[in-house]
Design an enzyme around this catalytic site. Structure first.
Site, short mmCIF file in Angstrom:
data_model
loop_
_atom_site.label_atom_id
_atom_site.label_comp_id
_atom_site.label_asym_id
_atom_site.label_seq_id
_atom_site.Cartn_x
_atom_site.Cartn_y
_atom_site.Cartn_z
N LYS A 22 20.30 62.11 76.59
CA LYS A 22 19.74 62.18 77.95
C LYS A 22 20.83 61.99 79.00
O LYS A 22 20.91 62.74 79.98
CB LYS A 22 18.68 61.10 78.13
CG LYS A 22 18.14 61.00 79.55
CD LYS A 22 17.26 59.78 79.75
CE LYS A 22 18.03 58.52 80.05
NZ LYS A 22 18.45 58.41 81.47
N ASN A 23 21.66 60.95 78.82
CA ASN A 23 22.65 60.61 79.85
C ASN A 23 23.70 61.69 80.01
O ASN A 23 24.36 61.77 81.05
CB ASN A 23 23.31 59.27 79.53
CG ASN A 23 22.38 58.10 79.76
OD1 ASN A 23 21.36 58.23 80.44
ND2 ASN A 23 22.73 56.96 79.20
N CYS A 120 16.82 49.87 92.09
CA CYS A 120 16.70 50.00 90.64
C CYS A 120 16.26 48.66 90.08
O CYS A 120 16.78 47.62 90.47
CB CYS A 120 18.04 50.43 90.03
SG CYS A 120 17.99 50.57 88.23
N ARG A 125 22.77 49.08 91.93
CA ARG A 125 23.58 50.18 91.41
C ARG A 125 24.00 51.03 92.59
O ARG A 125 23.53 52.15 92.77
CB ARG A 125 22.79 50.98 90.36
CG ARG A 125 22.28 50.14 89.22
CD ARG A 125 21.31 50.88 88.32
NE ARG A 125 21.97 51.80 87.42
CZ ARG A 125 21.33 52.55 86.54
NH1 ARG A 125 20.03 52.50 86.45
NH2 ARG A 125 21.97 53.37 85.74
N ASP A 310 22.80 49.50 77.20
CA ASP A 310 21.54 50.19 76.94
C ASP A 310 20.97 49.89 75.56
O ASP A 310 19.89 50.37 75.22
CB ASP A 310 21.73 51.71 77.09
CG ASP A 310 21.72 52.15 78.54
OD1 ASP A 310 21.45 51.31 79.42
OD2 ASP A 310 21.98 53.34 78.80
N ARG A 402 10.93 58.53 79.77
CA ARG A 402 12.13 59.02 80.45
C ARG A 402 13.27 59.27 79.48
O ARG A 402 14.14 60.11 79.74
CB ARG A 402 12.59 58.02 81.50
CG ARG A 402 11.70 57.91 82.73
CD ARG A 402 12.32 56.95 83.72
NE ARG A 402 13.73 57.25 83.92
CZ ARG A 402 14.68 56.34 84.02
NH1 ARG A 402 14.39 55.06 83.95
NH2 ARG A 402 15.94 56.71 84.20
#
Length: 429
Positions: A22-23, A120, A125, A310, A402
């Site tokens: 995803k990133n 966030c 961030r 993460d 997500r």
């Protein structure tokens, strides 16, 4: 609103294919703004975040087509012209990474108006480093009523960009902008994550001249234009690590395919230290636990190649039933222990002080209703639910959608008793 229900106690046995990252995918999609020719991305995940960005890109003039090709799921992006340089708040706020359309828009069309992404839940961030990088490349930046107005009517110019601290997003954004700048740009104190290497490989396939990604110094020699290309998205190291932790939590034997275990060495070393077995294969790895209780181990999050922030929530879930006490230090985000109180609802023994959590392993977790607070926290609750006695129900799973593709299907194929409960109360097996 959908929920996920898990009945704990089943071991996991089988194969889980790891999706594209995803990133990485969302930054590669933004690269389509840099050329008037088609960019074909293969090994593409189908996620809420990629759909959000696809919607924004279409507003800017990109034709976005999803399909199943010979290389699996793919997305074709084609922007023959930029029809709008305006990225509104109602779209940008849904995903912070969409702010990264700013640099490509300015690089190609000389101007952009992009909403600031807003707050966030896992901490501050700020995008100041992003703006400093674009400004260093010669753009005039104005902030007004929550929007960034950027202009470079004569094009961007190569520059020395020095980040005061490592930022993955700012490094990616600087790379996306600098590829069309006139001259040479050098990014100092660049982030070294694998997704940056993936972005470099895609940009170079499009005709860019980028070198050094994956090291603290990235050099970009600007070119007049980019062309179309085909690029396979790197496997998702966070998804890979998440399922590795899930296998260690539940016990059994899980083969992770389409994976690159070298991207999560820091996690795999900790799993082995805790007592799980890790075997590398030609296309991934096998995680085994024969039922013996794991031992508590300490972790500290750090930029790549350190232990990924993460994966911190997932590892905390693993430690809730490990023998002994573990210490978990979070050094990346200042508010990333919000999953701890929810794990405690399942019977976990956790105390948090500042950037450190102490987890004292308990013999048994108990199923309960819990609530996801962010993307990675949501899946940590699913992992804990795999061993909790009775049923665990996780609400607000739009966070989970997500970043995790077909999670119920992948875990269910390995024996987990997990189902999605639709918003109207209907269960989806």
């Amino acid at each position: 609103m959908d929920r996920i229900a898990i009945i704990g106690g089943a071991q996991l046995n089988g194969t889980i294919p790891v999706s594209g990252a995803k990133n990485s995918a969302i930054k590669l999609m933004a690269a389509s703004l840099l050329t008037d020719e088609p960019l074909r991305l293969t090994n593409m995940p189908r996620l809420a975040d990629t759909r959000f960005l696809g919607k924004l890109l279409m507003r800017l003039g990109v034709q976005v087509t999803e399909s199943d090709g010979p290389d699996g799921q793919q997305t074709l992006l084609h922007a023959p012209e930029i029809t709008s340089g305006f990225a509104p708040y109602d779209l940008v706020r849904q995903m912070r990474a969409s702010f990264n359309v700013l640099g490509p828009l300015v690089a190609r069309s000389g101007q952009a108006k992009v909403s600031l992404p807003g707050g966030c839940t896992i901490g501050a961030r700020p995008v100041d480093l992003h703006l400093q990088a674009i400004e260093a490349l010669g753009a005039k930046i104005d902030l007004h009523e929550g929007y960034v107005y950027a202009q470079a009517p004569r094009g961007l110019k190569g520059a020395e960009i020095r980040f005061p601290f490592v930022s993955v997003g700012a490094t990616e954004h600087a790379m996306l902008a600098a590829v069309l700048a006139d001259g040479v740009s050098v990014i100092h104190n660049a982030a070294c994550e694998p997704e940056l290497v993936d972005l470099q490989e895609c940009l170079n396939a499009m005709g860019a001249k980028v070198e050094g990604a994956g090291t603290p110094t990235v050099t970009i020699t600007g070119v007049p234009r980019l062309h179309g290309a085909t690029h396979a998205v790197i496997p998702d190291r966070i998804e890979m690590g998440t399922y590795a932790v899930a296998a260690a939590m539940a016990g059994g034997e899980v083969r992770l395919s389409n994976a690159r275990p070298g991207l999560i060495d820091a996690l795999l070393d900790k799993l082995k230290e805790a007592g799980a077995s890790v075997e590398e294969t030609a296309d991934g790895c096998i995680i085994r636990r024969n039922g013996q209780r794991l031992s508590a181990v300490d972790i500290e999050t750090a930029p790549f190649p350190g232990f990924a922030t993460d994966l911190q929530a997932q590892f905390m879930a693993l430690m809730t039933t490990a023998k002994g006490e573990s210490r978990i230090r979070e050094t990346i985000f200042e508010n990333r222990f919000m999953h701890a109180p929810e794990l405690m609802r399942l019977g976990a023994d956790i105390s948090v002080s500042g950037g450190e959590a102490r987890v004292r392993g308990v013999d048994q977790l108990e199923g309960a209703e819990v609530m996801a607070t962010d993307l990675r926290a949501s899946v940590s609750l699913v992992i804990a639910g795999l061993v909790a006695r009775g049923e665990t129900t996780v609400s607000r799973i739009y966070h989970l959608d997500r970043g995790f593709e077909r999670l119920e299907e992948k875990l269910g194929a390995c024996g987990a008793q997990v189902r999605r409960i639709k918003g109207d109360g209907e269960a989806e097996l």
